[in-house]
Design a protein around this motif. Structure first.
Motif, PDB file in Angstrom:
ATOM      1  N   UNK A 379       0.834  -1.200   0.000  1.00  0.00           N
ATOM      2  CA  UNK A 379       0.000   0.000   0.000  1.00  0.00           C
ATOM      3  C   UNK A 379       0.874   1.256   0.000  1.00  0.00           C
ATOM      4  N   UNK A 380       1.916   1.234   0.846  1.00  0.00           N
ATOM      5  CA  UNK A 380       2.822   2.373   0.886  1.00  0.00           C
ATOM      6  C   UNK A 380       3.575   2.534  -0.442  1.00  0.00           C
ATOM      7  N   UNK A 381       3.976   1.449  -1.007  1.00  0.00           N
ATOM      8  CA  UNK A 381       4.699   1.480  -2.282  1.00  0.00           C
ATOM      9  C   UNK A 381       3.819   2.111  -3.370  1.00  0.00           C
ATOM     10  N   UNK A 382       2.617   1.551  -3.515  1.00  0.00           N
ATOM     11  CA  UNK A 382       1.711   2.088  -4.533  1.00  0.00           C
ATOM     12  C   UNK A 382       1.229   3.480  -4.196  1.00  0.00           C
ATOM     13  N   UNK A 383       0.935   3.729  -2.902  1.00  0.00           N
ATOM     14  CA  UNK A 383       0.453   5.041  -2.507  1.00  0.00           C
ATOM     15  C   UNK A 383       1.481   6.128  -2.728  1.00  0.00           C
ATOM     16  N   UNK A 384       2.760   5.823  -2.441  1.00  0.00           N
ATOM     17  CA  UNK A 384       3.818   6.815  -2.648  1.00  0.00           C
ATOM     18  C   UNK A 384       3.991   7.116  -4.127  1.00  0.00           C
ATOM     19  N   UNK A 385       3.950   6.068  -4.959  1.00  0.00           N
ATOM     20  CA  UNK A 385       4.042   6.290  -6.405  1.00  0.00           C
ATOM     21  C   UNK A 385       2.869   7.133  -6.896  1.00  0.00           C
ATOM     22  N   UNK A 386       1.677   6.855  -6.382  1.00  0.00           N
ATOM     23  CA  UNK A 386       0.487   7.622  -6.776  1.00  0.00           C
ATOM     24  C   UNK A 386       0.581   9.064  -6.326  1.00  0.00           C
ATOM     25  N   UNK A 387       1.027   9.272  -5.093  1.00  0.00           N
ATOM     26  CA  UNK A 387       1.102  10.626  -4.550  1.00  0.00           C
ATOM     27  C   UNK A 387       2.099  11.474  -5.329  1.00  0.00           C
ATOM     28  N   UNK A 388       3.297  10.913  -5.582  1.00  0.00           N
ATOM     29  CA  UNK A 388       4.303  11.660  -6.338  1.00  0.00           C
ATOM     30  C   UNK A 388       3.820  11.909  -7.772  1.00  0.00           C
TER      31      UNK A 388
END
Length: 860
Positions: A379-388
């Protein structure tokens, strides 16, 4: 989250930089396109709103068939708490020295409304100074500051000016004309205005105002084009009608008094004459008959009609809003393609990530970590990619796309540059969609693996079982295939998810590129079809009445003359509920059977020729769509320009046309509808040869003859009308570049996943002696087949998307050609193949450096 766990996430991002960047780039493209295109329409509307407010654009205008007097202004003065107003004197003339129809108006001493924007120079300070519409520079490039401008029109109109020679001191834009080319209709010359000119008060001899501009104060701060604005404007128009209704009778009485005052000296002369001659003398009898006739005419002076118009009557005002709505409509389609493709690719990427980290998940689970803790890494991996990706996408999209598209429309409108605004609702939606694409995909993939036992997770996932293909039952073909081709086909259908994702992703990108190239075709075909296939004349001559012998002789003995068609031609305003007012050319050829030599009337789909009959009119296809009429329906036309009374003409046929609107009637049907014979005031003329200088000489020589009001050259019209179409290629470029970038990212991401999934397989065949090129081809064959499939389905999807875009992107006076050139499909396909080759070139370098020992070592 512990420090060690946080380091684990950062380490995973570092180990899979390509995957992380590909997810971020996919999100970046989707969010940039979504937020940028979504913001374009509101940004353009806000630019117009600010401009109208700053220039104090009038909300309403009042005109009268008898002119407007100080008594009319006094009515508005009584309601000065509700309105701001100013009177404007103007006169429309046909310039015989430059073949232009010009509206000459006096600048009010105080510009309370419709304040001008000075583009260069300054406003008139002296009586001999004049400022011109910026459009005059486009139509007459020789006009410059400091030049002498001379008004040279008919003798009758020349007498309406105190002076006719001026010095040009400035060029301006008016908020009444936000469109660069359209200046509205007139009863002078060819029926449409070319530009306006402004002089100091006192230049015109007329004693009454031509128009009163009104600004209702209750609309100050109300956003134009909104439902609230329309409601208040309707109420304000009702107020104006209530205020001015009593004025009609008063103005009639005033005109009758003035006429009687002028007749009084003549009556006195007749009375003196009757004293000098016997009562029955012929001179006295004749004089008294003339007096009686004049008195009857005074009694018959009609009650003037007051006309009330809102901003919608201003050329370009409604069309600008419609264009912004078209951009809004586009913003609901293209971003959906981007978002859908991004979601598919993210699902595939996160599926691969979960597969790669099964052993790590099993280890963490064996160490006592909960499912929530284990899943949070993804979730953090995908969420960080999405946020950036979202942050970068918003920053780029909101600042780039609105400015780029507004610049494309900028050549069509006299509006200032837009100010970028961040629509936080759309940005929040984009962020939520981006998080769903990554975190939602991760959740979907994890829900099975997180419930597996640690021992199961710590073992590699069993390879997917192969299946017998239907193609294998075609024994004759299957036996002729070599080993690598059989492996390629089996792998394609073995990994159905990858097949589906790749085909859909490429098809979507292909569709957008086809749409981009198709729009270019549709725009480019307008010029070819309209001016080469449908219109076969080179000039339009407008006279002040029926053709005289001298006029015919002047036309026929011109060196460029080939043949002509005599017709009645005028501009009519088509009004219908639910449709913005449309200006159409009414044409009635004197000899209908000769019309086909000059204008091709045909059905666009069947190409069947159409002919004028007494059964009805032939109208253009775009006007039929806007008015929602079909063959057999009726279309309302005004009896005369500016009169609200309309007659209904039956639609006998709907003809192919791309520029403007027309209504063609046979002479017999015209007499049947309008109850009088047409006055043939125009000619369509064909030339023997072409050349701008020779054509200008033709027009100038013809205008020297009495009664010739205007000569319109189609070469000039073509150049003027299609300046805006060149700018629309910028919008097309956006589609092609954005779709190309997305196609490149999709292909790279899916190919990278494919290689990562099959690294052991590729290492095995490399150990078995396959050369680097053969290993690359092992993957490339599959990619090529998937790319070709995506191209095939993308052609159908692109054709549908292109049709949808055309229906939303057209302006009211323009219809795009609906076809896509075959070569456009080829260009889109070649670009997609080029991206596929580029990706495989990158992958080839990666495959050359595979560490076979590491890839093949046991994980048990």
């Amino acid at each position: 989250m512990t420090t060690s766990y946080f380091k684990l996430i950062l380490r995973e991002i570092g180990h899979s930089k390509a995957r992380f960047l590909s997810i971020m780039l996919i999100i970046f493209l989707g969010v940039a396109f979504y937020t940028g295109i979504r913001a374009t329409g509101p940004d353009m509307l806000q630019a117009a709103t600010d401009y109208y407010a700053h220039q104090r654009l009038a909300t309403n205008s009042v005109q009268s068939t008898a002119g407007l007097t100080k008594q009319d202004l006094a009515i508005l003065h009584q309601h000065r708490q509700q309105v701001t107003y100013q009177a404007v004197k103007s006169i429309d003339i046909n310039q015989l020295n430059n073949n232009r129809v010009v509206r000459v108006a006096e600048i009010p001493a105080t510009q309370r409304l419709n304040r001008l924007t000075v583009v260069s120079g300054h406003l008139p300070h002296q009586a001999n100074e004049i400022v011109l519409d910026q459009q005059a520079r486009t139509l007459q490039p020789k006009l410059k500051l400091g030049d002498t401008y001379r008004i040279a029109t008919t003798t009758k109109l020349n007498q309406q000016f105190h002076r006719r020679t001026f010095k040009i001191v400035g060029f301006v834009n008016s908020p009444r004309y936000i469109e660069t080319t359209d200046r509205g209709v007139t009863t002078v010359g060819k029926g449409t205005l070319d530009y306006f000119a402004l002089v100091k008060p006192g230049t015109l001899k007329q004693t009454v105002a031509s128009r009163i501009d009104v600004g209702f104060k209750n609309l100050s701060g109300v956003t134009p084009y909104t439902a609230k604005y329309r409601r208040l404007n309707q109420e304000n128009t009702t107020r104006l009608k209530t205020w001015f209704t009593p004025q009609a009778a008063k103005r009639q009485a005033q005109l009758q008094r003035q006429a009687r005052a002028k007749l009084a000296p003549r009556i006195a002369q007749v009375n003196q004459l009757s004293q000098q001659f016997p009562a029955g003398a012929a001179p006295v009898k004749t004089a008294r008959q003339q007096i009686a006739h004049a008195q009857a005419q005074i009694t018959a002076i009609p009650r003037p009609t007051y006309l009330y118009t809102g901003r919608a009557a201003n050329p370009g005002y409604s069309e600008y809003h419609e264009n912004t709505q078209r951009v809004v409509a586009l913003s609901t389609v293209f971003p959906l393609f981007f978002i859908a493709i991004a979601a598919l690719i993210c699902l595939t990427t996160m599926t691969r990530m979960v597969t790669e980290l099964r052993i790590q998940m099993g280890t963490l689970k064996a160490l006592g970590y909960t499912n929530t803790a284990i899943g949070s890494e993804f979730m953090w991996y995908g969420g960080l990619a999405s946020l950036l990706g979202t942050l970068l996408g918003v920053g780029f999209g909101v600042n780039f796309f609105p400015r780029f598209i507004a610049q494309a429309y900028g050549s069509m409108y006299n509006l200032p540059a837009i100010n970028v605004q961040y629509l936080w609702a759309d940005i929040l939606i984009a962020l939520v969609i981006a998080l769903i694409c990554t975190m939602g995909s991760a959740f979907v993939v994890l829900r099975v693996d997180l419930h597996s036992l640690p021992a199961t997770l710590m073992l590699p996932k069993a390879p997917k079982a192969g299946q017998t293909l239907l193609l294998e039952r075609w024994h004759g073909l299957w036996k002729r295939l070599n080993f690598t081709h059989k492996v390629t086909l089996r792998n394609l259908f073995r990994y159905k998810q990858r097949l589906l994702m790749t085909v859909l992703g490429i098809a979507g990108c292909m569709a957008m590129m086809i749409t981009g190239f198709g729009l270019k075709d549709s725009i480019g075909d307008i010029s070819t079809k309209q001016f080469n296939q449908l219109w076969h004349y080179d000039a339009i001559v407008v006279r002040n009445g029926s053709q005289t012998t001298a006029q015919r002789h002047a036309l026929h003995h011109n060196s460029l003359y080939r043949q002509d068609l005599v017709l009645k031609q005028s501009q009519v305003t088509v009004q219908k509920a639910g449709m913005a007012n449309q200006t159409a050319t009414l044409g009635v050829p004197q000899h209908p059977q000769q019309l086909t030599k000059f204008v091709v009337l045909r059905d666009r789909q069947t190409q069947r020729a159409q002919h004028l009959t007494t059964n009805g009119a032939i109208i253009d296809e775009k006007l039929a769509k806007l008015a929602d009429v079909k063959v057999g329906d009726t279309l309302p036309l005004p009896v005369k320009l500016g009169n609200q009374t309309a007659v209904n003409v039956k639609v006998a046929a709907i003809s192919e046309n791309y520029v403007g609107h027309f209504v063609y009637l046979a002479p017999a049907y015209y007499r049947q509808v309008f109850n009088h014979r047409p006055t043939y005031n125009g000619n369509l003329v064909q030339f023997t040869k072409h050349g701008q200088r020779a054509e200008n000489t033709f027009a100038n020589n013809l205008l020297k003859h009495k009664g010739i009001l205007n000569v319109t050259l189609l070469s000039t019209e073509k150049k003027t009308n299609f300046q805006m179409l060149d700018s629309m290629n910028l919008v097309v470029l956006i589609f092609v570049v954005a779709a190309g970038a997305l196609a490149l990212v999709v292909l790279y991401n899916l190919t990278n996943i494919n290689v990562a999934e099959r690294i052991r397989e590729l290492s095995t065949i490399k150990v078995l002696g396959f050369y680097d090129g053969e290993v690359t081809m092992y993957i490339f064959r599959e990619n090529l087949i998937l790319t070709l499939l995506g191209i095939f389905f993308g052609c159908f999807l692109g054709n549908w998307l292109h049709r949808y875009i055309l229906t939303t992107a057209e302006t009211n006076t323009l219809m795009f050609s609906p076809g896509i050139h075959p070569v456009s499909y080829v260009y889109a396909a070649l670009l997609t193949l080029a991206f596929s080759l580029l990706v495989m070139g990158i992958m080839h370098l990666k495959l050359k450096h595979i560490n076979m020992l590491d890839a093949l070592q046991s994980v048990d």
